[in-house]
Scaffold this active site. Structure first.
Site, PDB file in Angstrom:
ATOM      1  N   HIS A 100      -9.608  -1.621   2.124  1.00  0.00           N
ATOM      2  CA  HIS A 100      -8.341  -2.242   2.504  1.00  0.00           C
ATOM      3  C   HIS A 100      -8.573  -3.256   3.634  1.00  0.00           C
ATOM      4  CE1 HIS A 100      -6.311   1.716   1.075  1.00  0.00           C
ATOM      5  NE2 HIS A 100      -6.281   0.822   0.100  1.00  0.00           N
TER       6      HIS A 100
ATOM      7  N   ARG B  71      -7.317  -3.927  -7.702  1.00  0.00           N
ATOM      8  CA  ARG B  71      -7.628  -3.112  -8.870  1.00  0.00           C
ATOM      9  C   ARG B  71      -6.602  -1.997  -9.030  1.00  0.00           C
ATOM     10  NH1 ARG B  71     -10.140   1.550 -10.284  1.00  0.00           N
ATOM     11  NH2 ARG B  71     -11.530   1.506 -12.107  1.00  0.00           N
TER      12      ARG B  71
ATOM     13  N   HIS C 268      -8.488   2.390   4.394  1.00  0.00           N
ATOM     14  CA  HIS C 268      -9.933   2.578   4.440  1.00  0.00           C
ATOM     15  C   HIS C 268     -10.590   1.205   4.539  1.00  0.00           C
ATOM     16  CE1 HIS C 268      -9.723   1.474   0.240  1.00  0.00           C
ATOM     17  NE2 HIS C 268      -9.197   2.630  -0.145  1.00  0.00           N
TER      18      HIS C 268
ATOM     19  N   THR D 229       0.833  -1.188   0.000  1.00  0.00           N
ATOM     20  CA  THR D 229       0.000   0.000   0.000  1.00  0.00           C
ATOM     21  C   THR D 229       0.874   1.246   0.000  1.00  0.00           C
ATOM     22  OG1 THR D 229      -1.823   1.156   1.116  1.00  0.00           O
ATOM     23  CG2 THR D 229      -0.161   0.121   2.517  1.00  0.00           C
ATOM     24  N   ARG D 230       0.311   2.360  -0.462  1.00  0.00           N
ATOM     25  CA  ARG D 230       0.963   3.654  -0.328  1.00  0.00           C
ATOM     26  C   ARG D 230       0.038   4.640   0.363  1.00  0.00           C
ATOM     27  NH1 ARG D 230      -0.435   4.212  -6.318  1.00  0.00           N
ATOM     28  NH2 ARG D 230      -1.530   6.200  -6.540  1.00  0.00           N
TER      29      ARG D 230
END
Length: 383
Positions: free
Chosen positions: A197, A283, A194, A189-190
């Site tokens: 996730h 995605r 939320h 992740t960057r």
């Protein structure tokens, strides 16, 4: 588990005597940026295994054209020491690489190749565009049209914000072993987390013995979350909602390339080196703007069946008012009137205005932290 390249881990980091030997010598010097300093470190500690140095011309060509190193090993993105000009350096030289920000000696480069780069060709093959508005292309064009290739020996770790949150591949492997995790699911992740996730995290914990959340804390594009915001938001989520025995959080100090499908492969290889057996790809993985098809990062893995880590593919996730929960396009058939999309851009815009996003899309504790620390949601582009 497939171990990182053994020789690299043993030989690429200088001991005290070797470091003193190099630093006492009179060597030619090159000043490098933080991206390159962190790349040198990741090469040395095994994050980028099997690389042992910055790529030579034949390696760059093979990676761009075939997504493999010359020996056939899968590798999707060139790791290049770019320069604006090259003067007074010859093949066979040993060059001291210094961090231009703090003059810290980072590594010794054993020069094996000096060559010019076809920047348009690299941009087209790696990023799928030569548009300089693309952040990865912009950096590539900015860093120079020459390159120096060769093995490196790491002398010192580069200074960088939030390094205290980082673990080396040998450290994570040892932690996984002590926890008894035989299957480990890696999550890239960057962004701050939320609810979509969180949905994926829980699926990861069901799939494997443990979940390794491994956010990028290197340089990112303008408008992305600051690394401290990402790490501390994750700590809040994990401490309040996740079983600690099932989760490990650590940072990864390397820059985002925004190379879409190729970067998905890059991220998978890195997590394999850290000891993961599975890697989650959702995605528009590592995408930016509209440069990539949202599921190109799924299809690219069909070209590389010998990657050595199992890819777990997920589709778009959202909140469905009728289902009353987070679902995906694979698990929900309701039309748009019931759908609440989860957009990090939308969340950032609301936070900037001091508005708390709905709890259906982000946990209240996480949202409150981000609102109260909005000064941490800043661009890292100039680091």
């Amino acid at each position: 588990m497939v171990e990182p390249h053994g020789g690299q881990l043993v030989n690429r980091i200088a001991g005290y005597n070797e470091r003193d030997y190099y630093l006492s010598r009179s060597m030619k010097k090159i000043y490098i940026g933080k991206d390159e300093a962190l790349d040198a470190e990741k090469i040395a500690i095994g994050s980028f295994s099997p690389l042992e140095g910055f790529m030579c011309k034949d390696e760059v060509t093979s990676v761009c054209q075939n997504m493999r190193l010359p020996d056939g090993t899968v590798w999707p993105i060139p790791i290049i020491l770019q320069q604006q000009e090259i003067q007074g350096i010859s093949i066979g030289d040993e060059i001291l690489l210094l961090d231009r920000e703090d003059n810290n000696p980072i590594a010794v480069l054993q020069v094996e190749d000096i060559f010019s780069l076809n920047l348009n060709e690299i941009a087209n093959t790696v990023f799928g565009t030569i548009d300089s508005n693309h952040p990865g292309v912009k950096r590539l064009f900015h860093k120079g049209r020459f390159a120096i290739g060769g093995k490196i020996v790491l002398l010192n770790r580069p200074a960088f914000p939030f390094k205290e949150y980082e673990l080396d591949p040998l450290e994570t492997r040892e932690i996984f072993k002590k926890k008894g995790w035989k299957t480990v699911v890696g999550f890239q992740t960057r962004n701050a987390p939320h609810r979509a996730h969180e949905y994926l995290h829980r699926l990861g914990m069901e799939i494997g013995d443990g979940l390794f959340i491994h956010p990028i804390i290197g340089r990112k594009k303008e408008g992305d979350f600051d690394s401290r915001a990402v790490i501390e938001a994750y700590q809040i989520l994990i401490n309040n909602y996740y079983p600690h025995r099932k989760v490990l959080l650590a940072g990864l100090s390397t820059s985002m390339r925004y190379a879409g499908p190729r970067e998905a492969v890059f991220h998978a290889i890195i997590r394999k080196n850290y000891g993961c057996t599975h890697f989650m790809v959702g995605r528009d993985h590592a995408g930016v703007g509209d440069y990539y098809d949202p599921y190109a990062a799924h299809r690219i893995f069909e070209q590389i069946p010998d990657l050595g880590i199992q890819i777990v593919k997920f589709y778009s996730c959202f909140y469905c008012k009728k289902c009353e929960g987070i679902v995906s396009e694979n698990t929900c058939s309701h039309d748009s009137q019931h759908i609440l999309k989860i957009s990090m851009t939308q969340i950032r815009n609301m936070l900037q205005k001091g508005q708390t996003p709905p709890p259906e899309i982000i946990r209240e504790e996480v949202a409150n932290y981000l609102i109260n620390n909005f000064n941490l949601i800043t661009a890292e582009e100039e680091r």
